[in-house]
Structures are given as structure tokens and as C-alpha cells.
Design a protein around this motif. Structure first.
Motif, mmCIF file in Angstrom:
data_model
loop_
_atom_site.group_PDB
_atom_site.id
_atom_site.type_symbol
_atom_site.label_atom_id
_atom_site.label_comp_id
_atom_site.label_asym_id
_atom_site.label_seq_id
_atom_site.Cartn_x
_atom_site.Cartn_y
_atom_site.Cartn_z
ATOM 1 N N ALA A 14 0.844 -1.198 0.000
ATOM 2 C CA ALA A 14 0.000 0.000 0.000
ATOM 3 C C ALA A 14 0.883 1.253 0.000
ATOM 4 N N GLY A 15 0.484 2.212 -0.819
ATOM 5 C CA GLY A 15 1.273 3.432 -0.968
ATOM 6 C C GLY A 15 2.257 3.375 -2.119
ATOM 7 N N GLY A 16 2.468 2.193 -2.655
ATOM 8 C CA GLY A 16 3.414 2.025 -3.744
ATOM 9 C C GLY A 16 2.812 2.350 -5.102
ATOM 10 N N SER A 17 3.616 2.090 -6.139
ATOM 11 C CA SER A 17 3.217 2.420 -7.507
ATOM 12 C C SER A 17 3.450 1.240 -8.438
ATOM 13 N N ASN A 77 -0.084 6.821 -29.615
ATOM 14 C CA ASN A 77 -0.863 6.396 -30.774
ATOM 15 C C ASN A 77 -0.005 5.663 -31.807
ATOM 16 N N ALA A 78 1.213 6.133 -32.000
ATOM 17 C CA ALA A 78 2.067 5.520 -33.011
ATOM 18 C C ALA A 78 2.415 4.076 -32.675
ATOM 19 N N LYS A 79 2.385 3.741 -31.395
ATOM 20 C CA LYS A 79 2.705 2.377 -30.956
ATOM 21 C C LYS A 79 1.456 1.595 -30.592
ATOM 22 N N ASN A 80 0.277 2.206 -30.759
ATOM 23 C CA ASN A 80 -0.975 1.544 -30.352
ATOM 24 C C ASN A 80 -0.863 1.008 -28.926
ATOM 25 N N THR A 81 -0.337 1.818 -28.065
ATOM 26 C CA THR A 81 -0.066 1.409 -26.688
ATOM 27 C C THR A 81 -0.686 2.413 -25.719
ATOM 28 N N VAL A 82 -1.237 1.880 -24.643
ATOM 29 C CA VAL A 82 -1.787 2.709 -23.585
ATOM 30 C C VAL A 82 -1.151 2.295 -22.268
ATOM 31 N N TYR A 83 -0.980 3.260 -21.387
ATOM 32 C CA TYR A 83 -0.354 3.015 -20.095
ATOM 33 C C TYR A 83 -1.297 3.441 -18.972
ATOM 34 N N LEU A 84 -1.099 2.840 -17.820
ATOM 35 C CA LEU A 84 -1.816 3.274 -16.623
ATOM 36 C C LEU A 84 -0.804 3.379 -15.498
ATOM 37 N N GLN A 85 -0.467 4.603 -15.130
ATOM 38 C CA GLN A 85 0.427 4.838 -13.997
ATOM 39 C C GLN A 85 -0.424 4.890 -12.741
ATOM 40 N N MET A 86 -0.136 3.998 -11.819
ATOM 41 C CA MET A 86 -0.930 3.893 -10.598
ATOM 42 C C MET A 86 -0.048 4.234 -9.412
ATOM 43 N N ASN A 87 -0.377 5.311 -8.734
ATOM 44 C CA ASN A 87 0.354 5.760 -7.555
ATOM 45 C C ASN A 87 -0.527 5.686 -6.321
ATOM 46 N N SER A 88 0.103 5.744 -5.176
ATOM 47 C CA SER A 88 -0.640 5.716 -3.897
ATOM 48 C C SER A 88 -1.645 4.576 -3.878
ATOM 49 N N LEU A 89 -1.172 3.405 -4.232
ATOM 50 C CA LEU A 89 -2.070 2.260 -4.335
ATOM 51 C C LEU A 89 -2.634 1.861 -2.980
ATOM 52 N N LYS A 90 -3.872 1.383 -3.013
ATOM 53 C CA LYS A 90 -4.582 0.969 -1.811
ATOM 54 C C LYS A 90 -4.970 -0.504 -1.952
ATOM 55 N N PRO A 91 -5.172 -1.192 -0.832
ATOM 56 C CA PRO A 91 -5.609 -2.594 -0.925
ATOM 57 C C PRO A 91 -6.869 -2.760 -1.764
ATOM 58 N N GLU A 92 -7.751 -1.786 -1.746
ATOM 59 C CA GLU A 92 -8.989 -1.895 -2.521
ATOM 60 C C GLU A 92 -8.771 -1.747 -4.021
ATOM 61 N N ASP A 93 -7.543 -1.426 -4.436
ATOM 62 C CA ASP A 93 -7.218 -1.412 -5.860
ATOM 63 C C ASP A 93 -6.878 -2.814 -6.371
ATOM 64 N N THR A 94 -6.793 -3.770 -5.456
ATOM 65 C CA THR A 94 -6.498 -5.141 -5.857
ATOM 66 C C THR A 94 -7.578 -5.651 -6.809
ATOM 67 N N ALA A 95 -7.147 -6.128 -7.970
ATOM 68 C CA ALA A 95 -8.085 -6.583 -8.995
ATOM 69 C C ALA A 95 -7.309 -7.109 -10.192
ATOM 70 N N THR A 120 -4.310 -8.487 -16.325
ATOM 71 C CA THR A 120 -3.093 -8.622 -15.525
ATOM 72 C C THR A 120 -3.455 -8.368 -14.064
ATOM 73 N N GLN A 121 -2.919 -9.210 -13.186
ATOM 74 C CA GLN A 121 -3.280 -9.141 -11.764
ATOM 75 C C GLN A 121 -2.485 -8.051 -11.061
ATOM 76 N N VAL A 122 -3.200 -7.237 -10.309
ATOM 77 C CA VAL A 122 -2.578 -6.244 -9.434
ATOM 78 C C VAL A 122 -3.024 -6.553 -8.003
ATOM 79 N N THR A 123 -2.057 -6.764 -7.134
ATOM 80 C CA THR A 123 -2.353 -7.068 -5.740
ATOM 81 C C THR A 123 -1.652 -6.055 -4.850
ATOM 82 N N VAL A 124 -2.422 -5.395 -4.010
ATOM 83 C CA VAL A 124 -1.879 -4.375 -3.109
ATOM 84 C C VAL A 124 -2.033 -4.883 -1.678
ATOM 85 N N SER A 125 -0.922 -5.067 -1.003
ATOM 86 C CA SER A 125 -0.953 -5.579 0.367
ATOM 87 C C SER A 125 -0.983 -4.421 1.354
ATOM 88 N N SER A 126 -1.636 -4.666 2.475
ATOM 89 C CA SER A 126 -1.769 -3.603 3.494
ATOM 90 C C SER A 126 -0.613 -3.624 4.457
#
Length: 126
Positions: A14-17, A77-95, A120-126
């Protein structure tokens, strides 16, 4: 044939990125929008996933209230790629996080189709 492949998930405290990436590959002429969805643990497979963030070709973005100010979606767009930067992660973001590409055309006069990655699995530990 079009493929959507996510990467970057993992275990974080938790709190990580984390930074998720999603590449759409294959014969692609254009993509309208791209988005990230997630499905929390305990939900039955096939139930509705929750929108996390979306972005259009011209860079307009939309975020779920629960991630506003913590997550940032961006797109190459040129790479047909999308990113998601996730900061201040919380346990409830686990999904499991899924990437989706909307309005994909394989040729200029072809139909528009939507595609979804395997997740892709994201797991946020408390």
C-alpha cells in the motif's frame, strides 16, 4: 487479427506504484479509444467490470472517482499502446486489470470492432 496484451501487474505494498502497459498489435488502421477496466476478487467471471480510466485518440481522458488524482492514463498512438500509472495504491485497488481497445479498424473502409485483453493481476498488500 488483432491482439490486446497487458503487462506490468504484480504485488506491491500500500502506498506504492505500478505502471501497466497495453499494446494492441496486428493489422490496425485506427483505434478510437482505449481504456482500463478492473474486476475485483470475489466477483463472478463474466460480471461487469468497472471502468478505471479511458482515453481517446486526441487525448481526452476519463477516470473513475475512486482513482482520480492517483492514476494517470496515457497513450502512444504511433505504438498503439496505452499506459496506466498507478500511484498511492490501496488494498482496494487489488483486482485483475483489463485493457480494452474500442473502434478498431483493420483497414480504412472496414468495420469497427472492440477488443479486450486477458488481464493482468494487481495485488496491493496492506
Amino acid at each position: 487479427q488483432v491482439h490486446v496484451v497487458e503487462s506490468g501487474g504484480g504485488l506491491v505494498q500500500a502506498g506504492g506504484s505500478l505502471r501497466l502497459s497495453c499494446e494492441v498489435s496486428g493489422t490496425i488502421f485506427s483505434i478510437n479509444g482505449m481504456a482500463w477496466y478492473r474486476q475485483a476478487p470475489g466477483k463472478e467471471p463474466g460480471t461487469q467490470r468497472d471502468l478505471v480510466a479511458g482515453i481517446t485518440t486526441d487525448g481526452q481522458t476519463k477516470y473513475a472517482d475512486s482513482v482520480m488524482g492517483r492514476f494517470t492514463i496515457s497513450r502512444e498512438n504511433a505504438k498503439n499502446t496505452v499506459y496506466l500509472q498507478m500511484n498511492s495504491l490501496k488494498p482496494e485497488d487489488t483486482a485483475v486489470y483489463y485493457c480494452s481497445a474500442f473502434g478498431v479498424r483493420e483497414r480504412s473502409s472496414g468495420p469497427r470492432n472492440d477488443y479486450l485483453g486477458q488481464g493482468t493481476q494487481v495485488t496491493v498488500s496492506s
